[in-house]
Every structure is written in structure tokens, then in C-alpha cells.
Design an enzyme around this catalytic site. Structure first.
Site, PDB file in Angstrom:
ATOM      1  N   GLU A   1      68.979 -58.847  43.357  1.00 33.71           N
ATOM      2  CA  GLU A   1      70.135 -58.101  43.869  1.00 33.71           C
ATOM      3  C   GLU A   1      69.844 -56.618  43.669  1.00 33.71           C
ATOM      4  O   GLU A   1      69.699 -56.157  42.522  1.00 33.71           O
ATOM      5  CB  GLU A   1      71.418 -58.469  43.123  1.00 33.71           C
ATOM      6  CG  GLU A   1      72.625 -57.755  43.719  1.00 33.71           C
ATOM      7  CD  GLU A   1      73.763 -57.484  42.758  1.00 33.71           C
ATOM      8  OE1 GLU A   1      74.880 -57.243  43.222  1.00 33.71           O
ATOM      9  OE2 GLU A   1      73.544 -57.499  41.527  1.00 33.71           O
TER      10      GLU A   1
ATOM     11  N   ASP B   1      70.610 -60.777  38.956  1.00 37.43           N
ATOM     12  CA  ASP B   1      71.724 -59.835  39.006  1.00 37.43           C
ATOM     13  C   ASP B   1      71.224 -58.402  38.743  1.00 37.43           C
ATOM     14  O   ASP B   1      70.385 -58.177  37.858  1.00 37.43           O
ATOM     15  CB  ASP B   1      72.734 -60.242  37.925  1.00 37.43           C
ATOM     16  CG  ASP B   1      74.068 -59.541  38.065  1.00 37.43           C
ATOM     17  OD1 ASP B   1      74.714 -59.691  39.110  1.00 37.43           O
ATOM     18  OD2 ASP B   1      74.456 -58.826  37.107  1.00 37.43           O
TER      19      ASP B   1
HETATM   20  C1  NOJ Z   1      76.610 -57.861  40.315  1.00 35.06           C
HETATM   21  C2  NOJ Z   1      77.419 -59.089  40.539  1.00 35.06           C
HETATM   22  O1  NOJ Z   1      77.202 -59.551  41.838  1.00 35.06           O
HETATM   23  C3  NOJ Z   1      78.863 -58.710  40.266  1.00 35.06           C
HETATM   24  O2  NOJ Z   1      79.747 -59.709  40.670  1.00 35.06           O
HETATM   25  C4  NOJ Z   1      78.989 -58.391  38.807  1.00 35.06           C
HETATM   26  O3  NOJ Z   1      80.300 -57.944  38.532  1.00 35.06           O
HETATM   27  C5  NOJ Z   1      78.008 -57.322  38.379  1.00 35.06           C
HETATM   28  N1  NOJ Z   1      76.700 -57.517  38.918  1.00 35.06           N
HETATM   29  C6  NOJ Z   1      77.846 -57.316  36.899  1.00 35.06           C
HETATM   30  O4  NOJ Z   1      77.093 -58.424  36.498  1.00 35.06           O
END
Ligand code: NOJ
Length: 540
Positions: A276, A212
Site C-alpha cells: 500500500e 499496510d
Molecule cells: C492504511 C489502512 O488502509 C488504513 O485503514 C489504516 O487506518 C492505516 N493504514 C493505519 O494502519
């Protein structure tokens, strides 16, 4: 090699599995509920594994299933080693690994290292006093001279990213909700603890992680103010009013990523690290790491962010291909749980073309659950809103509930998702667009996805071959995928009007998104209907 993934069939070639493979993202709350509480769970995923085998995917990435107060639906973790009871137990999880591996499907978990929940034991200790040994697990700063937040950094969900902790008189930093305090990755102890979390799941047999907000992990050591964004307009999310050059993407983050990678490599070479990362191409590719010792796949969101225009997308593809470090493997994504679904962005007809694009570009594709049946974003009545982003910045179209609605399996109650009352409403078109209805229809979106996946798997030119652009008219995106032995032409009409493509030689149509005569030989002019994509084998 530690950990087990005994029954996963490994390709005989030297290529890592994820180069040929197709990844499928499951948002677990919405995939399949097995106990009638209206929320999807691990047993539900196990029950649907045979569907995923039938679809032809290689790996599943499951959004967080860990112990969480669910302020951000699992992206706020209170215990990294525990499964949240809503989703099941560790025993269920072990069974999922076993059942998936037995079927040749790998399991990727969501690793959320940037922040924990404010209910995590570490944070409870950290906030208990300024001299608590865990204090430095998080990011604490004194107030600015005017008594306000230490700097101008913004939360991605709106407002300042700093929260005053009245008891200890300092602010803590949270890039997302105040219930999600950022961990301090400059602290070696945080790193040690968090790498052990990776090992805990690797020891249970997981095949990799999607990390993440990887680009958020390290912040400027001096906490300088971010500059204002001169291009910000009211229709953009509030946090984009500043350019996050100091709060994100700091050089030292690459040390952290390579350390994570080294932990995965302790388990043999086939565990996958995905990051990500929402950054421009030049910054994104740095996450492959020095000597490719970083993420195997820094997620490439070009197709999520691009305007749906053939020339624009072609430029994105060419720039991305050119920017990749030597040996760096590309990847493509059309939708995820944070962004509007592809069918809603471009329309269902064009979503078929997008599917052909996703599954024929060079690089690992990730399919968001439900896109394969053409699911649309569903309308969410105000009283049913769940997403904290929508609750904090309402009515602006930033909410993420519409793309998180339950999977549409059949036309029984709640589309077969749950016998209880679903946590989000089902989309109104569920009776027409569901797995059961589309499975037997050779022209459905589902059949198209399945054919494309199977064809990609069987043809090296499509999974591993080179990419080359083909010149085309304004609304057509055309390219070749080729190995020494095979060449395929992909011609995608991104517009609603018919178009003609001069082909680079004679070819034979293999798949058309519009059911054009397959097997037909095309000499030099390929006539495309509006919204049609064609995959053809080059004969000359
Ligand atoms: C990215 C995640 O994909 C999203 O859903 C989340 O709200 C934020 N990071 C915080 O973890």
C-alpha cells in the site's frame, strides 16, 4: 518449497498467477456475519466462497483479522500471530485456507508492520522503562527544547504524531493513532521478529500479503522537520499541511521491502507481495525494487485519486505505463476501505464504465467488496460513527464508515449480512442493489462484472496483452489491448452525452455496458451513448 497451497490450480503457462488474476478485497467486519454478533467473521467468508468462485475472482485480500483492541478496526495489532475472537479462531482460519484453496482461490493477508497496538506486549515492555530491552522496538525521542513534541511530524488522523509518555519522560512516534505506536524498522531485531510473523502465516499456507503503509516504514535518521505544504487548503486532511518528505519514503525502506520479498521467496516463487503506497508515480515505481526484488505490485491508486476526466486519466495511464521498470507488472484499483466508493464518486451509470476500465486496463485489478453490485457510500448518522478518523476530525468528509457498510446479499433482514444488529448501518438502497436481485438480471452491475471478469480471464490480449492509446474526443477514453493474435478496442465514454469514436479499423462489439447490440459490426464510427463503455474485437 515450504507451506502448502495444495489444491490451488496453477496456470499451466509460465506467467505468475497474479498477472492474469483478479483480486477481491474483503473488509471482514462487513462481509458476512455467521454468529449474529453484527460483525463479519471468518466463517462468514467461508460461507460465501462459492459466490466468489461464481464471480470469477482468483484471490481474496482480507483486511486485518488479528488480535486487536480495534482502535483502528484491526490496523492496531496486539498479537500478530493470533486471530481476534471477533473474527474466529486459528482453526477457522486454517479451514478458510483449505476451503479457499480447494476452490482455486488464494488468500492474501493484511500485514501491518509499520505500527503495532499500544497493547502489544512489545510496547508494554518498551514503555515500562527507558532501559527495557524492547525500548528500541519503537521510536522514542526527547522533547524539543520548548518541552513540546520533538518535531513537526503530523498524525494522519490529526494532531501531532508524537505522544508524551509521562512515566518515562519521552515522546513516542505514531503516524496514525496514539494507540498505534510505530515500530522501529532500523532495529534489526524488529525486522527478525516481523519476518518471522510472515513465516508464521506462510507456513499456514497463505498466498501473500498486502503490506499496510509500506512507504512509512523507515523515517529520517535525523528526524528533521517536514517542510510546510504551500498547496495545503482547509478542505484537505490536517496532516497534509506538511510534506512528509522526512517521515516517509526514505531510501532505506527499499532494503526492508526486499527483505520481506526474500522471506516470501523462501516459499517458492508464487507468493505475492503487494504494497500500500500513496506516492506520485515516479516514487511509487521505486517499490518494485532494484532488479524487481521489491513488491510485485506496489498498489497503483491513480484511478482512486484521478479527476474523472478522459484526458486526465489517459495521461495517468500513459505516465504510469512509461514509468514502470522493465518487467514490472502494473495494477489498478478503483476503491478501498479508506476512500469513497467508485459508485459514489462518479455515479452508478459511470461506475459501469469504470468497471470496464478496471477490468480491461493492463495490470492486475483489485475489486473492493460490494463495488461489483454498485454499492454506494452509505449515510452514517452521527451517533453511529465508528471510524477514529471521523471521530478525531469530525464533519469534514474524511470518515471511512460510509464505504465500510455491510455487504448487501439479499432482501432479507440486514440484507442477509447478519441476524444480529450490524456494527454499521446498511445502505438504504440495499433492497434494490444486492447479490440476489442482481444475479438474475443480465443488465445488472453484478452481471457486467462477472462477464468482464470471465472475458478477461479467457483472452490473453486482455490479461497479458500490450496497451496502446487510441486518439479520441474529449470525453472518450479509448485504447487497444493486443497480442500477436488478437486485438481489442475499449471505448469508454466518461461523459453523459453521446459521443463518436473513429475506430482504428473494422470491429465487432463484444460487450457494451449499456447493452448495445452485441455482435454488431462497426465500420469506422463507433457511436457511444452517454456513460457507455464498449469492448470490441478488432477485425482488421
Ligand atoms: C492504511 C489502512 O488502509 C488504513 O485503514 C489504516 O487506518 C492505516 N493504514 C493505519 O494502519
Amino acid at each position: 518449497m515450504k507451506g502448502t497451497s495444495p489444491d490451488v490450480e496453477v496456470h499451466s503457462s509460465q506467467e505468475p498467477w497474479w498477472r492474469r488474476g483478479v483480486i477481491y478485497q474483503i473488509y471482514p467486519r462487513s462481509f458476512q456475519d455467521s454468529n449474529g454478533d453484527g460483525i463479519g467473521d471468518i466463517r462468514g467468508i467461508i460461507d460465501r466462497l462459492d459466490y466468489l468462485v461464481w464471480l470469477g475472482i482468483d484471490a481474496v485480500w482480507i483486511s486485518p483479522i488479528f488480535f486487536s483492541p480495534m482502535a483502528d478496526f484491526g490496523y492496531d495489532i496486539a498479537d500478530y500471530r493470533k486471530i481476534d475472537p471477533l473474527f474466529g479462531t486459528l482453526t477457522d482460519f486454517d479451514q478458510l485456507i483449505e476451503a479457499a484453496h480447494r476452490r482455486g482461490i488464494r488468500i492474501l493477508l493484511d500485514y501491518v508492520p509499520n505500527h503495532s497496538s499500544d497493547r502489544h506486549q512489545w510496547f508494554l515492555e518498551a514503555r515500562s522503562s527507558r532501559d527495557n530491552p524492547r525500548r528500541d522496538f519503537y521510536i522514542w525521542r526527547d522533547a524539543a527544547p520548548d518541552g513540546g513534541p520533538p518535531n513537526n511530524w503530523q498524525s494522519e488522523f490529526g494532531g501531532s504524531a508524537w505522544e508524551l509518555d509521562a512515566a518515562t519522560g519521552q515522546y513516542y512516534y505514531h503516524a496514525f493513532l496514539k494507540e498505534q505506536p510505530d515500530l522501529n524498522w532500523r532495529n534489526p531485531e524488529v525486522r527478525r521478529e516481523m519476518y518471522d510473523v510472515l513465516r508464521f502465516w506462510l507456513d499456514r499456507g497463505v498466498d501473500g500479503f498486502r503490506v499496510d503503509v509500506m512507504w512509512h516504514l523507515i523515517k529520517d535518521a535525523e528526524f528533521r522537520d517536514n517542510p510546510q505544504n504551500p498547496d495545503w487548503t482547509e478542505d484537505m486532511p490536517p496532516h497534509k499541511s506538511v510534506l512528509s518528505i522526512y517521515s516517509c519514503d526514505q531510501e532505506e525502506v527499499h532494503d526492508v521491502v526486499s527483505e520481506m520479498r526474500a522471506v516470501l521467496d523462501e516459499y517458492g516463487g508464487d507468493r505475492l507481495l503487494i504494497g500500500e503506497i500513496y506516492l506520485p508515480i515516479a516514487r511509487l515505481v521505486a517499490y518494485y525494487g532494484r532488479d524487481l526484488r521489491g513488491a510485485h505490485l506496489p498498489f497503483n491508486f491513480r484511478l482512486i485519486e484521478a479527476q474523472w476526466d478522459a484526458r486526465h486519466i489517459e495521461r495517468q495511464i500513459v505516465e504510469y505505463e512509461a514509468a514502470l521498470p522493465e518487467g514490472g507488472w502494473p495494477n489498478w484499483v478503483l476503491s478501498n476501505h479508506d476512500k469513497p466508493r467508485i459508485a459514489s464518486r462518479v455515479g452508478r451509470d459511470q461506475a459501469r464504465v469504470a468497471a470496464m476500465m478496471l477490468l480491461t486496463l493492463r495490470g492486475t485489478p483489485t475489486i473492493y467488496y460490494g463495488d461489483e453490485i454498485g454499492m454506494n457510500d452509505a449515510p452514517i448518522p452521527p451517533e453511529r460513527v465508528q471510524d477514529p478518523f471521523e471521530l478525531r476530525v469530525p464533519g469534514r468528509g474524511f470518515g471511512r464508515d460510509p464505504q465500510r457498510t455491510p455487504m448487501q446479499w439479499d432482501n432479507t433482514v440486514n440484507a442477509g449480512f447478519s441476524t444480529g444488529s450490524p456494527w454499521l448501518p446498511l445502505a438504504p438502497d440495499k433492497d434494490s442493489f444486492n447479490v440476489e436481485a442482481e444475479r438474475s438480471d443480465p443488465h445488472s452491475m453484478l452481471s457486467l462484472y462477472r462477464r468482464l471478469i470471465a472475458f478477461r480471464r479467457e483472452n490473453d490480449a486482455l490479461n497479458l496483452g500490450r496497451y496502446a492509446s487510441v486518439e479520441a474526443d474529449s470525453c472518450v477514453l479509448a485504447y487497444l489491448r493486443e497480442t500477436e493474435n488478437d486485438r481489442y478496442l475499449i471505448a469508454l465514454n466518461l461523459g453523459p452525452e453521446p459521443a463518436v469514436l473513429e475506430t482504428p479499423g473494422q470491429c465487432r462489439i463484444v460487450i457494451s455496458t449499456e447493452g448495445k447490440a452485441e455482435g454488431e459490426i462497426v465500420e469506422e464510427k463507433l457511436h457511444l451513448q452517454g456513460n457507455e463503455g464498449v469492448l470490441a474485437e478488432m477485425m482488421s
